[in-house]
Scaffold this motif. Structure first.
Motif, PDB file in Angstrom:
ATOM      1  N   HIS A   1      -1.261  34.806  51.655  1.00 30.16           N
ATOM      2  CA  HIS A   1      -1.485  36.247  51.685  1.00 30.16           C
ATOM      3  C   HIS A   1      -0.542  36.960  50.725  1.00 30.16           C
ATOM      4  O   HIS A   1       0.552  36.485  50.435  1.00 30.16           O
ATOM      5  CB  HIS A   1      -1.268  36.806  53.099  1.00 30.16           C
ATOM      6  CG  HIS A   1      -2.393  36.504  54.038  1.00 30.16           C
ATOM      7  ND1 HIS A   1      -2.570  35.264  54.602  1.00 30.16           N
ATOM      8  CD2 HIS A   1      -3.406  37.280  54.503  1.00 30.16           C
ATOM      9  CE1 HIS A   1      -3.638  35.290  55.383  1.00 30.16           C
ATOM     10  NE2 HIS A   1      -4.165  36.494  55.345  1.00 30.16           N
TER      11      HIS A   1
ATOM     12  N   LEU B   1      -0.022  44.110  53.288  1.00 34.73           N
ATOM     13  CA  LEU B   1      -1.157  43.742  54.126  1.00 34.73           C
ATOM     14  C   LEU B   1      -1.750  44.943  54.855  1.00 34.73           C
ATOM     15  O   LEU B   1      -1.043  45.898  55.190  1.00 34.73           O
ATOM     16  CB  LEU B   1      -0.718  42.710  55.169  1.00 34.73           C
ATOM     17  CG  LEU B   1      -0.075  41.425  54.638  1.00 34.73           C
ATOM     18  CD1 LEU B   1       0.486  40.607  55.791  1.00 34.73           C
ATOM     19  CD2 LEU B   1      -1.086  40.610  53.851  1.00 34.73           C
TER      20      LEU B   1
ATOM     21  N   SER C   1     -15.569  42.316  59.935  1.00 39.45           N
ATOM     22  CA  SER C   1     -14.840  43.373  59.243  1.00 39.45           C
ATOM     23  C   SER C   1     -15.540  44.711  59.421  1.00 39.45           C
ATOM     24  O   SER C   1     -16.769  44.793  59.329  1.00 39.45           O
ATOM     25  CB  SER C   1     -14.732  43.055  57.750  1.00 39.45           C
ATOM     26  OG  SER C   1     -14.195  44.152  57.044  1.00 39.45           O
TER      27      SER C   1
ATOM     28  N   ASP D   1      -6.788  42.321  55.635  1.00 38.76           N
ATOM     29  CA  ASP D   1      -6.172  40.996  55.574  1.00 38.76           C
ATOM     30  C   ASP D   1      -6.137  40.332  56.943  1.00 38.76           C
ATOM     31  O   ASP D   1      -6.293  39.113  57.059  1.00 38.76           O
ATOM     32  CB  ASP D   1      -4.748  41.124  55.024  1.00 38.76           C
ATOM     33  CG  ASP D   1      -4.739  41.771  53.655  1.00 38.76           C
ATOM     34  OD1 ASP D   1      -5.100  41.093  52.683  1.00 38.76           O
ATOM     35  OD2 ASP D   1      -4.401  42.965  53.569  1.00 38.76           O
TER      36      ASP D   1
ATOM     37  N   GLN E   1     -10.680  34.029  57.528  1.00 42.01           N
ATOM     38  CA  GLN E   1     -10.108  35.321  57.919  1.00 42.01           C
ATOM     39  C   GLN E   1      -8.977  35.115  58.919  1.00 42.01           C
ATOM     40  O   GLN E   1      -9.102  34.338  59.863  1.00 42.01           O
ATOM     41  CB  GLN E   1     -11.190  36.205  58.541  1.00 42.01           C
ATOM     42  CG  GLN E   1     -10.692  37.522  59.119  1.00 42.01           C
ATOM     43  CD  GLN E   1     -10.231  38.493  58.050  1.00 42.01           C
ATOM     44  OE1 GLN E   1     -10.937  38.730  57.083  1.00 42.01           O
ATOM     45  NE2 GLN E   1      -9.038  39.048  58.215  1.00 42.01           N
TER      46      GLN E   1
ATOM     47  N   GLY F   1       3.221  46.309  55.045  1.00 36.61           N
ATOM     48  CA  GLY F   1       1.830  46.529  55.376  1.00 36.61           C
ATOM     49  C   GLY F   1       1.678  47.623  56.408  1.00 36.61           C
ATOM     50  O   GLY F   1       2.667  48.213  56.876  1.00 36.61           O
TER      51      GLY F   1
ATOM     52  N   ARG G   1      -0.254  47.951  46.202  1.00 35.24           N
ATOM     53  CA  ARG G   1      -1.471  47.149  46.065  1.00 35.24           C
ATOM     54  C   ARG G   1      -2.611  48.052  45.601  1.00 35.24           C
ATOM     55  O   ARG G   1      -2.605  49.251  45.889  1.00 35.24           O
ATOM     56  CB  ARG G   1      -1.815  46.513  47.417  1.00 35.24           C
ATOM     57  CG  ARG G   1      -2.879  45.437  47.344  1.00 35.24           C
ATOM     58  CD  ARG G   1      -2.941  44.698  48.655  1.00 35.24           C
ATOM     59  NE  ARG G   1      -4.115  43.853  48.760  1.00 35.24           N
ATOM     60  CZ  ARG G   1      -4.497  43.253  49.867  1.00 35.24           C
ATOM     61  NH1 ARG G   1      -3.786  43.410  50.978  1.00 35.24           N
ATOM     62  NH2 ARG G   1      -5.575  42.492  49.893  1.00 35.24           N
TER      63      ARG G   1
END
Length: 634
Positions: free
Chosen positions: A308, A312, A322, A329, A346, A500, A528
């Motif tokens: 990863h 995140l 999703s 993530d 996932q 994240g 990101r």
């Protein structure tokens, strides 16, 4: 010493309430339109309005605008926005309550090559600035006019660029030079601003100039804004991330939210931020425990989750799928007892009790362990569990409808749920488990202060665990969620302390909207990229085309180019400079004319506006950055 400054009938600084500004986008010589827009802005809640002032004719017309507003009962202060011409600033200073000048182009000489700026040349230009400024300050003193030293990342002077580069330090020193010259003249009715389209640079430059002012014994009021923030969701997120980060630290006396929309749309966003700042004041000052914010990007070292990135997004999912086209993530299984539709590859989170009952053999489902159970789990339960070893592609439970492949390696990923108060007691355990993902949540009225304190302690203790900020809301207003979440998460993200974000909302907002906000916050904090980034000015009297329409059309043709930053700028004043971060630019060059940029370089000059978008696309293609719009399912 904190300075209080008078701007007409209002005072700012030294504990006064944060004042909300906006700016007209009408032609300044259209007196009726400008007056009407000022009235709309004042009625919406603006407490000061800035007006484009390009030349002496426009400066003189400020008297008519101000007179009509006073006749109609509007006594809020006006500010003239001046670039380049000291004579225009001097005229405006006699007529309105405040004048903004840009140190990057106020009384500076013709730009020279960097190597030409010897100490002698540098000081000679400073002396010329002093002469121009002395005349303006005398007029401001006579008329009680406030002066804003408004530094813009996109228009630093050539001499400052030669000495400091295109940096927060260069921005801060550009302001400090003018502040020192004003202090030499015993002029203190000053406001300072550090604006950039890059949120991180705006925050760092502002922190730096505040530190420098404090060190020199005079802290003047600070105006906050993220320039060229754009429109819609991203414009609100970027503005709230930058302005909110500084307000959370007690920095900021006036604010302006710059949106490429009707200027009245800026006011509700600014009002929300001011309300948040008032709430945060009751919770103490974060710098007292965590220290001042950073002025350069030095992220906290972390041990990333295998496979990863280090920034995140976590999101809720009831059935394992999703909630949006770009999957987060990590998905948190809110209803793990349902028949799940887990996606291969996932990563998932699950409450530790449900995990113990259902998922101990699934390596890509992490248990989320409360801090109070963490020691027992890692010392007693975890060692007794066999390493997950199911073959790839094989269903792990009969209730899975798709194969869920195991992660490589034998180490089982786990996550810790903690508040700042419950996190610090288990630091010794975390020293030996650097790969544990920490979900840090706060229900404080000032969560960013709690986050910063805990994360600063982690940094000092050399803990390398990745940290996800968990923020929980209950609202049906998507903009309110975007603004508050951005303001409360950004301080730790901008400084590279957290890794994240996980937003949760108990209202009626669609989960896809919540996830989009989380992704936008990470992108605004420069951690990101999830989607095409548009750097777009809010429009003013200098704008040479309908920038809102142009931005919409540019987005229609380029929204799928998520690897690019594209600037849409109304004029040349800040255009090329503010595009420092952009890959391509669409900049007004004259009435009906546009120049296309690749980076900072003009590659199609003075082309007709009707051909400009096609030329922009062609330039992108020539540089091998174009991709065709993907079809559904691709």
């Amino acid at each position: 010493m904190k300075m209080m400054v008078r701007i007409g009938n209002v005072h700012i600084g030294d504990g006064s309430l944060v004042l909300i500004q906006s700016m007209t986008n009408t032609p300044t010589m259209d007196t009726t339109a400008t007056v009407e827009q000022c009235i709309r802005l004042f009625n919406a809640g603006a407490e000061l309005v800035r007006i484009t002032t390009r030349n002496l004719e426009e400066a003189e017309n400020l008297a008519n605008i101000r007179r009509i507003l006073r006749e109609k009962g509007y006594h809020q202060p006006l500010c003239a926005d001046v670039h380049f011409n000291p004579a225009v600033a001097e005229t405006a200073a006699r007529l309105v309550e405040k004048v903004r000048i840009n140190p990057g182009n106020y009384g500076t000489g013709r730009p020279l090559p960097p190597e030409a700026y010897t100490e002698e040349v540098f000081l000679a230009e400073q002396e010329q600035i002093r002469k121009n400024l002395r005349s303006l300050l005398a007029i401001c003193r006579e008329h009680g006019t406030a002066l804003r030293i408004g530094v813009n990342h996109g228009s630093l002077s050539a001499r400052m660029m030669a000495r400091y580069g295109d940096t927060p330090e260069g921005m801060a020193e550009s302001a400090m030079e003018f502040i020192r010259l004003c202090r030499e003249e015993n002029f203190h009715n000053l406001v300072v601003s550090m604006k950039a389209s890059n949120v991180r640079i705006m925050v760092y430059a502002t922190r730096l100039v505040v530190q420098k002012m404090k060190a020199e014994g005079a802290l003047y009021p600070v105006h906050l804004g993220v320039t060229e923030a754009g429109e819609g969701e991203d414009g609100r997120i970027r503005s709230a991330a930058g302005i909110g980060t500084l307000l959370a630290e007690g920095i900021g006396d006036t604010i302006r939210v710059s949106l490429t929309e009707d200027p009245a749309e800026e006011i509700p966003v600014a009002q929300h931020l001011v309300k948040l700042a008032e709430k945060w004041k009751t919770a103490g000052k974060p710098e007292q425990k965590a220290g001042p914010g950073k002025t350069s990007f030095e992220p906290r070292p972390v041990t990333p989750l295998p496979g990863h990135v280090t920034a995140l997004v976590v999101a809720d999912s009831a059935d394992g799928t999703s909630p949006c086209q770009t999957p987060p993530d990590i998905l948190f299984l809110t209803k793990p007892s349902l028949l799940l539709n887990l996606m291969p590859g996932q990563m998932y989170l699950c409450d530790h009790e449900a995990w113990a009952d259902l998922f101990t053999d699934l390596p890509l489902i992490m248990p989320l362990i409360p801090a109070g159970h963490f020691e027992h789990f890692v010392t007693r339960i975890l060692p007794s569990l066999p390493a997950p070893s199911a073959p790839a592609g094989q269903p792990q439970k009969s209730r899975l409808t798709k194969p869920h492949e195991p992660a490589s390696g034998s180490q089982r990923p786990i996550a810790l749920l903690a508040s700042p108060a419950t996190l610090t007691p288990i630091f010794p355990l975390l020293q030996n488990t650097p790969s544990v993902l920490i979900v840090l949540q706060s229900f404080s009225p000032h969560p960013s202060a709690e986050f910063r304190e805990a994360l600063s302690l982690m940094e000092k203790s050399s803990l390398r665990n990745p940290v996800i900020l968990n923020l929980n809301y209950a609202t049906d207003d998507a903009d309110a969620l975007r603004i508050q979440a951005s303001a409360e998460a950004a301080p730790a993200l901008i400084d590279g302390l957290a890794n994240g974000i996980w937003l949760r909302n108990a209202g009626t907002i669609a989960q896809e909207t919540v996830v989009s906000a989380a992704m936008g916050i990470l992108q605004a904090c420069r951690l990101r990229t999830f989607r095409t980034e548009y750097i777009a000015c809010p429009s003013c009297g200098r704008t040479l085309f309908n920038i809102m329409d142009v931005l919409r059309k540019v987005k229609e043709h380029t929204h799928h180019l998520s690897h690019l930053k594209i600037a849409v700028m109304g004029c040349i004043v800040n255009g090329p400079g503010e595009m420092a971060d952009a890959d391509y630019g669409y900049v007004g060059a004259g009435p009906g004319r546009v120049t296309i940029y690749k980076g900072k370089n003009p590659v199609r000059k003075n082309i007709p506006e009707e051909n400009a978008i096609a030329e922009l696309i062609q330039v992108i293609k020539e540089n091998s950055d174009w991709m065709e719009v993907p079809h559904p399912g691709e």
